[in-house]
Design a protein around this motif. Structure first.
Motif, PDB file in Angstrom:
ATOM      1  N   VAL A   5       0.849  -1.022  -0.590  1.00 44.99           N
ATOM      2  CA  VAL A   5       0.131  -0.218  -0.263  1.00 44.99           C
ATOM      3  C   VAL A   5       1.372   0.848   0.307  1.00 44.99           C
ATOM      4  N   LYS A   6       1.047   2.367  -0.723  1.00 47.72           N
ATOM      5  CA  LYS A   6       1.053   3.120  -0.598  1.00 47.72           C
ATOM      6  C   LYS A   6       0.038   4.400  -0.296  1.00 47.72           C
ATOM      7  N   ILE A   7       1.016   5.385   0.625  1.00 49.95           N
ATOM      8  CA  ILE A   7       0.877   6.252   1.007  1.00 49.95           C
ATOM      9  C   ILE A   7       1.254   8.308   0.885  1.00 49.95           C
ATOM     10  N   GLU A   8       0.022   8.620  -0.110  1.00 45.97           N
ATOM     11  CA  GLU A   8      -0.124   9.737  -0.986  1.00 45.97           C
ATOM     12  C   GLU A   8      -0.010  11.088   0.294  1.00 45.97           C
ATOM     13  N   PRO A   9       0.375  12.627  -0.214  1.00 44.68           N
ATOM     14  CA  PRO A   9       1.642  12.947  -0.290  1.00 44.68           C
ATOM     15  C   PRO A   9       2.949  12.485   0.402  1.00 44.68           C
ATOM     16  N   LEU A  10       2.550  11.429   1.208  1.00 48.00           N
ATOM     17  CA  LEU A  10       3.360  11.085   2.036  1.00 48.00           C
ATOM     18  C   LEU A  10       5.232  10.914   1.148  1.00 48.00           C
ATOM     19  N   HIS A  11       4.908   9.549   0.179  1.00 46.26           N
ATOM     20  CA  HIS A  11       5.419   8.808  -0.383  1.00 46.26           C
ATOM     21  C   HIS A  11       6.295   8.213   0.334  1.00 46.26           C
ATOM     22  N   GLN A  12       5.523   6.580   0.644  1.00 41.81           N
ATOM     23  CA  GLN A  12       5.519   5.980   1.583  1.00 41.81           C
ATOM     24  C   GLN A  12       5.282   4.710   1.170  1.00 41.81           C
ATOM     25  N   GLU A  94      -4.579   8.224  -0.580  1.00 41.89           N
ATOM     26  CA  GLU A  94      -4.126   9.698  -0.905  1.00 41.89           C
ATOM     27  C   GLU A  94      -5.223  10.572   0.745  1.00 41.89           C
ATOM     28  N   ILE A  95      -3.984  10.717   1.691  1.00 41.81           N
ATOM     29  CA  ILE A  95      -5.154  11.540   2.578  1.00 41.81           C
ATOM     30  C   ILE A  95      -5.098  12.909   2.776  1.00 41.81           C
ATOM     31  N   PRO A  96      -6.367  13.394   2.718  1.00 41.12           N
ATOM     32  CA  PRO A  96      -6.829  14.830   2.518  1.00 41.12           C
ATOM     33  C   PRO A  96      -6.602  15.888   3.845  1.00 41.12           C
ATOM     34  N   ALA A  97      -6.116  17.329   2.677  1.00 41.84           N
ATOM     35  CA  ALA A  97      -5.274  17.654   3.648  1.00 41.84           C
ATOM     36  C   ALA A  97      -6.062  18.832   4.723  1.00 41.84           C
ATOM     37  N   GLY A  98      -5.660  19.081   6.121  1.00 42.64           N
ATOM     38  CA  GLY A  98      -6.864  20.071   6.978  1.00 42.64           C
ATOM     39  C   GLY A  98      -6.182  18.871   8.515  1.00 42.64           C
TER      40      GLY A  98
END
Length: 160
Positions: A5-12, A94-98
């Motif tokens: 699983v990739k996590i954005e915007p962290l590029h993990q 992708e994790i939403p901002a806020g």
């Protein structure tokens, strides 16, 4: 064999077990994701966007669908991380901002400061205070009232 699983915007990138939910994956990666409703799919604090691999996740259940209908920033690729389980490869989250209101220890400390990022409602995900806005005493009163209503809503939902 583990799934990636990739996590954005962290590029993990993370290797996970089949049937592991996205929330536990985010928490393992030291992301401070809130679980306002205790991971029962009743709030927006673990709301994420699936950039790729939606077909590699468990299908939406009724509770998740109902919760997503309330979230103002919801898109067709929205999921609640606590409800989405990884079944296959190729998932990009992708994790939403806020920042959610419930993540703020003492809202009074914010008076006279500018919001560093959008402050979001824990149930609907709506923007309560926009990033860069000066936080006034009246905003704080409104934020406290919102916190109280959210706590009341979640307490009632636990009784059901």
């Amino acid at each position: 064999m583990g799934k990636i699983v990739k996590i954005e915007p962290l590029h993990q990138e993370t290797v996970v077990n089949t049937n592991e939910d996205l929330l536990s994956i985010l928490l393992k990666n030291d992301l401070k994701v809130l679980q306002e409703c205790g991971a029962r799919g009743m709030c927006s604090t673990c709301h994420v966007y699936i950039k790729e691999g939606e077909e590699s996740l468990s299908p939406l259940n009724r509770r998740e669908k109902r919760s997503l209908e309330v979230i103002t920033t919801c898109r067709t690729n929205s999921r609640l991380a606590c409800q989405a389980r990884v079944l296959g490869d190729g998932v990009v989250v992708e994790i939403p901002a806020g920042m959610y209101l419930s993540a703020i220890d003492n809202v009074e400390d914010l008076i006279g400061r500018r919001a560093q990022e959008d402050i979001l409602h824990p149930i609907s995900g709506s923007v309560l205070v926009e990033a860069g806005k000066l936080i006034t005493r009246s905003m704080i009163t409104q934020l406290k009232e919102t916190q109280g209503k959210v706590e009341e809503y979640l307490a009632k939902s636990q009784e059901v």
